[in-house]
Design an enzyme around this catalytic site. Structure first.
Site, mmCIF file in Angstrom:
data_model
loop_
_atom_site.group_PDB
_atom_site.id
_atom_site.type_symbol
_atom_site.label_atom_id
_atom_site.label_comp_id
_atom_site.label_asym_id
_atom_site.label_seq_id
_atom_site.Cartn_x
_atom_site.Cartn_y
_atom_site.Cartn_z
ATOM 1 N N THR A 126 -6.523 -0.776 8.024
ATOM 2 C CA THR A 126 -5.958 0.112 9.048
ATOM 3 C C THR A 126 -7.003 0.662 10.027
ATOM 4 O O THR A 126 -8.186 0.788 9.676
ATOM 5 C CB THR A 126 -5.266 1.297 8.327
ATOM 6 O OG1 THR A 126 -4.890 2.275 9.276
ATOM 7 C CG2 THR A 126 -6.178 1.955 7.308
ATOM 8 N N ASP A 127 -6.531 1.037 11.216
ATOM 9 C CA ASP A 127 -7.371 1.736 12.201
ATOM 10 C C ASP A 127 -7.787 3.122 11.682
ATOM 11 O O ASP A 127 -8.740 3.706 12.184
ATOM 12 C CB ASP A 127 -6.611 1.883 13.533
ATOM 13 C CG ASP A 127 -5.240 2.540 13.382
ATOM 14 O OD1 ASP A 127 -4.669 2.490 12.272
ATOM 15 O OD2 ASP A 127 -4.735 3.104 14.374
ATOM 16 N N THR A 141 1.605 3.767 2.363
ATOM 17 C CA THR A 141 1.320 3.859 3.800
ATOM 18 C C THR A 141 1.700 5.212 4.392
ATOM 19 O O THR A 141 1.398 5.473 5.550
ATOM 20 C CB THR A 141 2.080 2.755 4.572
ATOM 21 O OG1 THR A 141 3.483 2.885 4.292
ATOM 22 C CG2 THR A 141 1.624 1.374 4.169
ATOM 23 N N ALA A 197 0.854 -1.193 0.000
ATOM 24 C CA ALA A 197 0.000 0.000 0.000
ATOM 25 C C ALA A 197 0.883 1.234 0.000
ATOM 26 O O ALA A 197 2.089 1.145 0.262
ATOM 27 C CB ALA A 197 -0.880 0.016 1.257
ATOM 28 N N LYS A 218 -7.873 3.415 1.921
ATOM 29 C CA LYS A 218 -7.818 2.057 2.481
ATOM 30 C C LYS A 218 -9.244 1.528 2.690
ATOM 31 O O LYS A 218 -9.520 0.350 2.471
ATOM 32 C CB LYS A 218 -7.041 2.035 3.807
ATOM 33 C CG LYS A 218 -5.550 2.278 3.689
ATOM 34 C CD LYS A 218 -4.807 1.187 2.917
ATOM 35 C CE LYS A 218 -4.800 -0.152 3.615
ATOM 36 N NZ LYS A 218 -3.986 -1.152 2.883
ATOM 37 N N TYR A 241 -5.439 8.780 3.186
ATOM 38 C CA TYR A 241 -4.952 7.417 3.438
ATOM 39 C C TYR A 241 -6.104 6.534 3.949
ATOM 40 O O TYR A 241 -6.382 5.467 3.383
ATOM 41 C CB TYR A 241 -3.806 7.448 4.453
ATOM 42 C CG TYR A 241 -3.397 6.083 4.950
ATOM 43 C CD1 TYR A 241 -2.772 5.169 4.100
ATOM 44 C CD2 TYR A 241 -3.656 5.691 6.266
ATOM 45 C CE1 TYR A 241 -2.413 3.909 4.556
ATOM 46 C CE2 TYR A 241 -3.297 4.445 6.731
ATOM 47 C CZ TYR A 241 -2.677 3.547 5.874
ATOM 48 O OH TYR A 241 -2.330 2.296 6.324
HETATM 49 N N1 LIG Z 1 2.321 1.497 8.830
HETATM 50 C C1 LIG Z 1 1.196 1.709 9.506
HETATM 51 O O1 LIG Z 1 1.138 2.586 10.387
HETATM 52 C C2 LIG Z 1 -0.021 0.850 9.248
HETATM 53 C C3 LIG Z 1 -1.071 0.889 10.170
HETATM 54 C C4 LIG Z 1 -2.188 0.097 9.940
HETATM 55 C C5 LIG Z 1 -2.269 -0.681 8.787
HETATM 56 N N2 LIG Z 1 -1.244 -0.679 7.887
HETATM 57 C C6 LIG Z 1 -1.400 -1.461 6.653
HETATM 58 O O2 LIG Z 1 -0.548 -2.577 6.723
HETATM 59 C C7 LIG Z 1 -0.068 -2.917 5.414
HETATM 60 C C8 LIG Z 1 1.436 -3.065 5.460
HETATM 61 O O3 LIG Z 1 1.991 -1.850 5.929
HETATM 62 P P1 LIG Z 1 3.491 -1.706 6.433
HETATM 63 O O4 LIG Z 1 3.491 -0.880 7.646
HETATM 64 O O5 LIG Z 1 4.158 -3.034 6.413
HETATM 65 O O6 LIG Z 1 4.014 -0.741 5.275
HETATM 66 P P2 LIG Z 1 5.390 -0.556 4.532
HETATM 67 O O7 LIG Z 1 6.524 -1.034 5.355
HETATM 68 O O8 LIG Z 1 5.354 0.861 4.074
HETATM 69 O O9 LIG Z 1 5.200 -1.539 3.319
HETATM 70 C C9 LIG Z 1 4.357 -1.238 2.250
HETATM 71 C C10 LIG Z 1 4.768 -2.084 1.093
HETATM 72 O O10 LIG Z 1 4.025 -1.712 -0.066
HETATM 73 C C11 LIG Z 1 4.827 -1.970 -1.161
HETATM 74 N N3 LIG Z 1 4.519 -1.162 -2.340
HETATM 75 C C12 LIG Z 1 4.311 0.175 -2.396
HETATM 76 N N4 LIG Z 1 4.164 0.560 -3.676
HETATM 77 C C13 LIG Z 1 4.293 -0.562 -4.446
HETATM 78 C C14 LIG Z 1 4.244 -0.808 -5.849
HETATM 79 N N5 LIG Z 1 4.026 0.177 -6.733
HETATM 80 N N6 LIG Z 1 4.417 -2.081 -6.287
HETATM 81 C C15 LIG Z 1 4.645 -3.089 -5.409
HETATM 82 N N7 LIG Z 1 4.707 -2.914 -4.070
HETATM 83 C C16 LIG Z 1 4.535 -1.656 -3.594
HETATM 84 C C17 LIG Z 1 6.239 -1.594 -0.727
HETATM 85 O O11 LIG Z 1 7.125 -2.398 -1.485
HETATM 86 P P3 LIG Z 1 8.652 -1.982 -1.806
HETATM 87 O O12 LIG Z 1 9.246 -1.535 -0.481
HETATM 88 O O13 LIG Z 1 9.233 -3.248 -2.331
HETATM 89 O O14 LIG Z 1 8.600 -0.870 -2.802
HETATM 90 C C18 LIG Z 1 6.247 -1.930 0.759
HETATM 91 O O15 LIG Z 1 6.915 -3.135 1.024
HETATM 92 C C19 LIG Z 1 -0.556 -1.803 4.483
HETATM 93 O O16 LIG Z 1 -1.638 -2.279 3.746
HETATM 94 C C20 LIG Z 1 -0.982 -0.691 5.415
HETATM 95 O O17 LIG Z 1 -2.028 0.073 4.874
HETATM 96 C C21 LIG Z 1 -0.103 0.044 8.109
#
Ligand SMILES: NC(=O)c1ccc[n+]([C@@H]2O[C@H](COP(=O)([O-])OP(=O)(O)OC[C@H]3O[C@@H](n4cnc5c(N)ncnc54)[C@H](OP(=O)(O)O)[C@@H]3O)[C@@H](O)[C@H]2O)c1
Length: 294
Positions: A104-105, A65, A63, A131, A127
């Site tokens: 997400t929350d 994020t 996503a 989502k 965001y």
């Molecule tokens: N971070 C938060 O605070 C949070 C809170 C609640 C829920 N979430 C949800 O949890 C999930 C995982 O989040 P996370 O915290 O692990 O985030 P993250 O570390 O930012 O990871 C997001 C991933 O999305 C991939 N991505 C982005 N653009 C892309 C593209 N064009 N093609 C392929 N891959 C792409 C990135 O891949 P590359 O690095 O390989 O580019 C990255 O590994 C998300 O769906 C997010 O909405 C996150």
């Protein structure tokens, strides 16, 4: 076979670890630690390569994020968080795969906190909105899905080329730097290892619908920081509380988006209370010989 998108990210990195050899990691810039991986820019919306692999399970964690980046570039947020999710949902349905969408929350407005799975979503920033629209695409196009909402993930290793909040804070305190941390915004900080184990159990049990998989203790960033400092015997006097109105954020943040995790308490791998999660984090960091934190 289980396919994980965002496999080099903060959550994806742990997910590929718990599923081990049965997994294919999809990445764009951050290569995952898996023997089988697929490099794919999901924003092309050309995901035939995923369809060709025909996984039994797709965990869609990729996503945009960065909350402020979403606000600055709503077109990109929509492309990555809504359009990509729609295409993945369609593919999952065509190949009969069980689809897990990580949400997400921030789908909640944060006026109340302790949100249950069936509480009404009402996002207050791009965001959260994109989502939430991603959730709707999953429900529209897939008949075999689980939507998993989580909150403020953290873990013992950098991912996607960056530190998470806990690592950033520990590094600052270790260097003796003063930090001002928001004390009026509450979330449910979630250790990525705990999240991955809960999610693995949901996949094994083929849980359907919506579930909140998050830490069991609602906390402000400030309170979370103080507990982190205490766990790692660092100087909590370096941390002072700040108001969210002082932050130079572009996007509005929900004031209390903490998640009710009663449903997840039925799992064998339960949401961890903050004290237990931080003990696990400390153990992981101590066992990691490359870590510069301790
Ligand atoms: N971070 C938060 O605070 C949070 C809170 C609640 C829920 N979430 C949800 O949890 C999930 C995982 O989040 P996370 O915290 O692990 O985030 P993250 O570390 O930012 O990871 C997001 C991933 O999305 C991939 N991505 C982005 N653009 C892309 C593209 N064009 N093609 C392929 N891959 C792409 C990135 O891949 P590359 O690095 O390989 O580019 C990255 O590994 C998300 O769906 C997010 O909405 C996150």
């Amino acid at each position: 076979m289980i396919l994980v998108t965002g496999a080099g990210g903060l959550l994806g990195k742990k997910l590929v670890k718990v599923f081990d050899d049965d997994v294919v990691g999809v990445y764009y810039k951050s290569k995952p630690e898996t023997s089988r991986y697929l490099s794919l820019d999901l924003s092309s919306l050309n995901i035939k390569a995923i369809e060709d692999l025909s996984p039994d399970v797709i965990i869609h964690a990729a996503a945009l994020t960065d909350v402020d980046k979403c606000e600055k570039d709503p077109g990109l947020a929509r492309l990555l968080n809504v359009d990509v999710t729609r295409e993945i949902s369609k593919v999952a349905e065509r190949i009969n795969a069980y689809l897990v969408y990580i949400s997400t929350d921030y789908v909640f407005d944060g006026k109340r906190g302790n949100y249950r799975e069936d509480d009404e979503a009402s996002p207050i920033n791009v965001y959260g909105l994109t989502k939430f629209e991603g959730e709707k695409e999953v429900m529209r196009f897939s008949s075999n899905y689980l939507i998993v909402r989580t909150s403020t993930p953290y873990g013992s290793n950098p991912a996607s080329g960056k530190d998470n909040f806990a690592l950033w804070l520990l590094r600052k305190l270790k260097n003796g730097e003063k930090v001002r941390i928001v004390s009026d915004q509450v979330t449910s900080p979630t250790l990525n290892t705990n999240f991955a184990l809960m999610l693995k159990e949901c996949v094994e049990k083929k849980v359907k619908g919506i579930i909140h998989l998050a830490g069991a203790s609602p906390l402000s960033r400030y309170d979370f920081s103080v507990l982190l400092a205490r766990t790692f015997n660092l100087d909590e006097g370096l941390i002072s509380p700040a108001s969210s109105s002082e932050m130079n954020w572009i996007a509005k943040r929900p004031m209390n988006s903490s998640l009710n995790v009663e449903k997840a308490m039925m799992l064998e791998n339960k949401p961890l209370k903050i004290e237990d999660a931080l003990k696990t984090l400390k153990k992981e960091i101590e066992e990691n010989e490359n870590s510069e934190i301790i």
